[in-house]
Enzyme design. Sequence first.
Site, PDB file in Angstrom:
ATOM      1  N   ASN A   1       0.858  -1.180   0.000  1.00 18.29           N
ATOM      2  CA  ASN A   1       0.000   0.000   0.000  1.00 18.29           C
ATOM      3  C   ASN A   1       0.895   1.230   0.000  1.00 18.29           C
ATOM      4  O   ASN A   1       1.350   1.690   1.058  1.00 18.29           O
ATOM      5  CB  ASN A   1      -0.928  -0.014   1.217  1.00 18.29           C
ATOM      6  CG  ASN A   1      -1.941  -1.138   1.145  1.00 18.29           C
ATOM      7  OD1 ASN A   1      -2.910  -1.053   0.400  1.00 18.29           O
ATOM      8  ND2 ASN A   1      -1.697  -2.208   1.908  1.00 18.29           N
ATOM      9  N   GLU A   2       1.174   1.725  -1.184  1.00 22.33           N
ATOM     10  CA  GLU A   2       2.112   2.825  -1.361  1.00 22.33           C
ATOM     11  C   GLU A   2       1.444   4.167  -1.018  1.00 22.33           C
ATOM     12  O   GLU A   2       0.229   4.236  -0.803  1.00 22.33           O
ATOM     13  CB  GLU A   2       2.598   2.846  -2.813  1.00 22.33           C
ATOM     14  CG  GLU A   2       3.355   1.598  -3.243  1.00 22.33           C
ATOM     15  CD  GLU A   2       4.787   1.530  -2.720  1.00 22.33           C
ATOM     16  OE1 GLU A   2       5.110   2.253  -1.750  1.00 22.33           O
ATOM     17  OE2 GLU A   2       5.590   0.757  -3.273  1.00 22.33           O
TER      18      GLU A   2
END
Length: 639
Positions: free
Chosen positions: A162-163
Site C-alpha cells: 500500500n504505497e
Amino acid sequence: MSRLNLLEETRFEKLPVSVFTNQHAASINVAQRIANLIKTKQEKGEKAILGLATGATPVGVYAELIRMHKEEGLSFKNVVTFNLDEYYPMKPDAAQSYVTFMSEQLFNHIDIEKENIHIPDGTLPESEVADFCLNYEKKISSYGGLDLQILGIGRTGHIGFNEPGSAPNSGTRLVTLDDLTRRDASRDFGGKENVPTKAITMGVGTIFKAREIILMAWNQKKAPIIKKAVEGEISAEVPATYLQLSDQVEFILDSDAASELTRFDTPWLVRDCVWDAKTIKKAVIWLAKTVNKPILKLTEEDYNNNGMAQLATEKGPVYNINIDIFNKLQHTITGWPGGKPNADDSQRPERANPAKKTSIIFSPHPDDDVISMGGTFIRLADQGHDVHVAYQTSGNTAVWDDDALRYLEFAIDFAKVQGNDASTLEQTYKDVRSFLEKKKPNQPDIKELLTVKGLIRKGEAIAGARFAGLKDTHIHFMDLPFYDRFKASSKVSFEDDIIQTMELLKKYKPQQVFAAGDFADPHGTHKVCFNIILTALQRLKLTEDWIKDCWLWLYRGAWHEFEIHEIQMAVPLSPQEVKRKRLAIFKHQSQKDLPVFPGDDSREFWVRAEERTSETAKAYDQLGLAEYEAMEAFVRWEY
C-alpha cells in the site's frame, strides 16, 4: 517507570511502541506471541488465522518459529495463512517470488497443511486479477478474519504494498509500486529495470480488520519512516500512519529503528535527563540548530523555551555550558589526522607520538577510500606517515557488462598489435558474449566475466591510491572470500576473512586503522567488512601487545555523514585538497557517470562526496567555528 512517567515520555507517540535491544530479541518476542496464539487456538479446537509478511524483517521471526516446531513440538496443523502481497507479474518458482520466499523461510520447515497456505497469484491474466482479489477477501472472511497480521514497513511508509496515496479503506487489489520501493528491491532483481512495476496487495482496510496487528522494523535505515509513522500526522503520503487509528496495533522495534523517536533522539523534550557529557553536547548542538544561532550566542531563554531548563539549572550558567561545548567542537578540528608531532596533544583528537604512524585504511569496495576520506588519505601520505590501503573486496559486481566487453576487446587488440597470440583471449571473449546474450536478471556472472570486472576495479584502485601518494607495495587487495560466497548464499562463514584480516594487521602493526562506518550501504558490504575488522582487532587484543596502541577510526561519506555531535575528528580540506580528492575519485571510471548500485542518491560519487564534506564544514561554521571549504569527519570506535 510509573505509568504517568511512561505516558509523559511517549506523549509524542500516537500508538503503542515496544523497543528491544536488538532485532533478535524482538523477533523472539513476536514469534512467542504467534506461538501462544496457535497454542490457545489448538486448545479450543480452532484454527489460527495468520497474516504473514515477506522481506528481511520477519526472517528472524520465521526462524524462531521453525526452531520451536523442531525443538519444542509447536505444530502448525491448525494454522491458516494469508500473505500480504506478491509482485505482479511473477512466477511462483522465480527466485524473487514471495511463494519461493515463504517456502524457503518457513513453510518447507513446518507441518502446515499446503491447502491452508494462501499467497496472491502473480501469474493471472490482468483481466482476472480483480476477481481474484475479491475472492481473496471472501476467503479471509470465511475464516472469520485474521487473528494476527504481522507487517514490515517500507521506506515510503508502505504496509504490504500500500504505497503513498492508498486509501484507509482499500481492499486487496493490483497496485503500482513506488520508485523507491523498486529501487530498494533492485539488488534482488539485478537492477531496478527488472523489478516489476506492479503488485497484488492486501489493502489497508483488509489489514485493519485483523484482531491484532504487529508492525516490526529493524535498523537505522527504517528510523526516519518509523518516526513519521509513530509521531507524524495521519496522511495518505505515509500509509503506515493509518495504523494510528487502530486500537489493535503495536510497533515492535529494535533500538536502531526507534532511534529517531523523540524519547530517544531528543529526550529532554519529554522527561528529565541524566545530563552526561554526550547528552549535553548533542542537546546544545541541537538547540543551536533549532534557534539558528552560533553556540556562544545561546541564552538562558533559549534553553528554557526548548525543553532544556533542567540542563540550565543543573549545569549552568548557560554561557559556561556554551563555552564548554564550543571548545569540545573546536578540539575535534585538526589538520593533522595522524597527530601533530612535537605538540601538546591533550586537546587534539589524535596522539602526537609516534610522530610517524603506520596507518591502514580499509576500503570495503575499491573506491570507498578516496570517496569517503580521500582528503585525509592524501594528507596522511603528504605528512609522511606509513600509509597502507587494504581493499577488502573486488567490487566485481559493480561493473557494467558492456564495460567488461570493452576491456576484453582492448586486451585482444593490444595482444595482436604486439604480435602475440590472442586466441585464448578471443575464446574468453566469445564465452562472455555468449553468456551475456542469454543472461537473466540477477543471474551470477561466469567466472571469466567476474575476473575481468575485478581487474577493472583493481586497476582503478591502484591508480587512485597512487594518486593519493602511495607506493605499490602499500596497496593491498584482500579479495575476502565472503564477497563471492555471498553471490551464492546469504548464509556464509566469515572465519577465513577474519583470519586474513588478522594476518594483515599483525604484519604491519598499525597505530591507526580507518574503517568504513557507513552502514547505509545498499549492498550491506560495509557492515560485513566492519564486523570482520572489529572481530579481528578484538581477537588480536587478547594476544598482541601492540594492539593496545591501535586506534580504530570510522569514516563515512559515500552514503551518509556523521551527525555533528557524533564527530570526534574533523579534518578540514582546502580548495586545492578538495580538487585533489576529486581527481582521485575520477580514477574510478567504471563508477562514473552512473554506477551499477547508486543507492538512493542520484548524484555521482564525487559530487555527493564534495557536497557532504562542504555541508559538514558549513555546519561547523554555523555553530560559530572557523569557516573551511570542506571537512571529512571521523568517529573513534572503542573495541
